[in-house]
Design a protein around this motif. Structure first.
Motif, mmCIF file in Angstrom:
data_model
loop_
_atom_site.group_PDB
_atom_site.id
_atom_site.type_symbol
_atom_site.label_atom_id
_atom_site.label_comp_id
_atom_site.label_asym_id
_atom_site.label_seq_id
_atom_site.Cartn_x
_atom_site.Cartn_y
_atom_site.Cartn_z
ATOM 1 N N THR A 1 2.079 17.102 -33.203
ATOM 2 C CA THR A 1 3.188 16.639 -34.037
ATOM 3 C C THR A 1 3.676 17.751 -34.953
ATOM 4 N N ALA B 1 6.812 14.206 -37.311
ATOM 5 C CA ALA B 1 5.895 13.377 -38.100
ATOM 6 C C ALA B 1 6.647 12.641 -39.202
ATOM 7 N N GLU C 1 1.163 8.275 -34.341
ATOM 8 C CA GLU C 1 0.221 9.246 -34.893
ATOM 9 C C GLU C 1 -0.784 8.578 -35.823
ATOM 10 N N TYR D 1 -2.637 13.844 -34.816
ATOM 11 C CA TYR D 1 -1.480 14.623 -35.275
ATOM 12 C C TYR D 1 -1.465 16.009 -34.622
#
Length: 522
Positions: free
Chosen positions: A379, A384, A370, A376
């Protein structure tokens, strides 16, 4: 009695012995032609060291993903300030714990005054970098070249209390004199003893004419010893060997260099294709070839007739007021037709392919996907956080093995001179610097803090670890990139100033009041 057991035969029809599958021919003989040579690290690396480092440099300069990969290493391993936390082994040095704490404060202040002087930059031989900048450059160099190199210099600078300074050296400059072949005692520009320990380094000079019209390196070499007769380091070389006898370091890009290079070409090709598809909205096609046009015009061929025909077509189209965005239906010449150009799919599976390659590259560079891709969008919080913590574990290993080692080597050079000049006075009865050098130079380094995805949850986790006796303020504040002693001293000052100003003292809230448990619905 008949033998009905199954036997596996090799290519010559002989029964094969029991081996690991990976060392055999493989299912369907896929591994028959895969016969890598068993080599030492130096034998595999040194013949292509120069080209591998040059390609990594080119990627870091011209490839956005590669540049981001280097920057991720620098920002997560070092950060904006690389703080010294001096921890002399006071028991081994023969001093009390109180004397050690007082000495540590004195050393840290004197070191910061010299090392982080961003006005004069006396620590840097080029006078361009502070200590933190030296470490940041070292990590960037280690990422693209697999090692950090520098020489310890002794220079008088007006206004400087110390003569110790550091000259960074690019690994490109360390090579065998006059490009001689590697031998058992000279490998990759390093003279080694019978155990493989470095004795001296051969560094190419930079004093060459036409500095900007070549590689910037001269044809003469200077041999720099590893250390002096009394043990003061003269050449600083930091890398992480992977096996015995390894002389030089391998850069992080070697395992993913092919994929990264081809990803750039793939992106350029896809971009060009999208541009070409978007350039033309419509074309006018004609079924009339040049000979038919000549007959209509009445000529017998030739460039002049073709030019006249093209000009007549242009005049007609201009007079007919053919437009695309004006909604008018154009009136074409006989034999012509309007062909609308529809742009093909700009993605066509490219995003999935690009993401797959980026995941491969992220795995090879040991950085979170990421963060490397700056994506992102797909995610969750849990994924994450897991990705960032996994990357943090790698970065902390690099901080300890690479950045902290390089920093400690520089600090040891300075501390030796500080004791010699009397700037730092050891407590009475303590060992001399040379009798306990390792204990005197023991220290920790505080770099960038861990990224907090949900600050409230992570602060609560830290407070619970402290309250449970599983951690300390020193460790938890170090995770945030802070020095606990500086925080405590600042808190004392703030409480005193609030009292003097007539303000109520700050309320230290318990963790249950600050961040109550939030139970998720089942």
């Amino acid at each position: 009695m008949n033998d009905t057991s199954v036997r596996i035969l090799d290519a010559q029809g002989r029964p094969m012995s029991s081996v690991y599958t990976g060392a055999g021919a493989g299912f369907g003989n896929q591994l028959v032609n895969w016969n890598p040579m068993a080599q030492t690290a130096d034998a595999a690396l040194l013949p292509t060291l120069k080209m591998g480092n040059a390609r990594a440099d080119d990627l870091a300069r011209n490839h956005g993903i590669a540049s981001n990969g280097v920057q991720l290493h620098v920002d997560n391993i070092v950060g904006h300030l690389f703080r010294l936390s001096y921890k002399p082994r006071w028991q081994r040095l023969g001093m009390s714990e109180e004397d050690a704490a007082s000495l540590a404060r004195d050393v840290e202040q004197a070191w910061t005054e010299y090392a982080e002087d961003d006005v004069h930059c006396y620590l840097d031989a080029e006078r361009k970098r502070t200590f933190t900048m030296l470490i940041r450059e070292g990590i960037a160099t280690h990422t693209t070249k697999g090692e950090i190199m520098a020489s310890a210099e002794w220079e008088y600078r007006p206004g400087s209390l110390f003569k110790t300074c550091i000259k960074t050296i690019t690994p490109h400059r360390v090579s065998n004199p006059h490009n001689l072949m590697d031998t058992n005692r000279l490998r990759g520009g390093v003279n080694v003893d019978r155990y493989g320990a470095a004795r001296s380094y051969n560094v190419r000079d930079t004093s060459v004419p036409g500095y900007m019209f070549g590689d910037g390196m001269g044809s003469t070499w200077r041999e720099i010893p590893r250390e002096t007769s009394w043990g003061r380091e003269q050449f600083l070389h930091v890398f992480e060997p992977t096996e015995d006898g390894q002389t030089r370091g391998a850069n992080r890009f070697l395992a993913v260099m092919e994929q990264m290079h081809m990803l750039g070409k793939l992106q350029h090709t896809k971009l060009q294709n999208a541009i070409v598809n978007a350039m033309y909205a419509a074309v006018i096609e004609s079924e009339m070839d040049s000979s038919a046009a000549f007959e209509i015009i009445g000529g017998d061929g030739g460039e002049d007739v073709l030019q006249k025909w093209m000009m007549s077509m242009l005049d007609y189209h201009a007079g007919a007021n053919i437009r695309m965005n004006g909604v008018k239906i154009p009136h074409l010449m006989p034999g012509e037709k309007l062909n609308l150009m529809t742009s093909s799919n700009a993605d066509n599976g490219f995003a999935e392919l690009e993401a797959s390659i980026l995941r491969w590259i992220a795995a090879g560079l040991n950085v979170p996907f990421e963060a490397l891709a700056r994506d992102y969008s797909k995610t969750t919080y849990s994924s994450a956080r897991a990705s960032m913590l996994d990357g943090w574990r790698y970065f902390m290993g690099r901080r300890k093995v690479i950045a902290a080692r390089f920093a400690t080597k520089i600090f040891a050079l300075w501390l030796e001179e500080a004791f010699s000049r009397g700037v730092i006075v050891p407590p009475k009865g303590a060992k001399s610097f040379y009798d306990g050098k390792a204990s005197w130079c023991n220290c920790a380094w505080i770099g960038s803090g861990r990224v907090a995805i949900d600050g409230l949850k992570e602060v609560k986790e830290a407070v619970l670890r402290i309250d449970s006796g599983l951690s300390t303020y020193e460790k938890e504040l170090a995770l945030m990139g802070e020095d606990y002693q500086e925080i405590f001293q600042q808190q004392i000052r703030e409480v005193r100033e609030r009292q003097e100003a007539g303000l109520p003292p700050p309320s230290w809230m318990r963790v249950t009041n600050m961040a109550p448990d939030e139970r998720e619905a089942a």
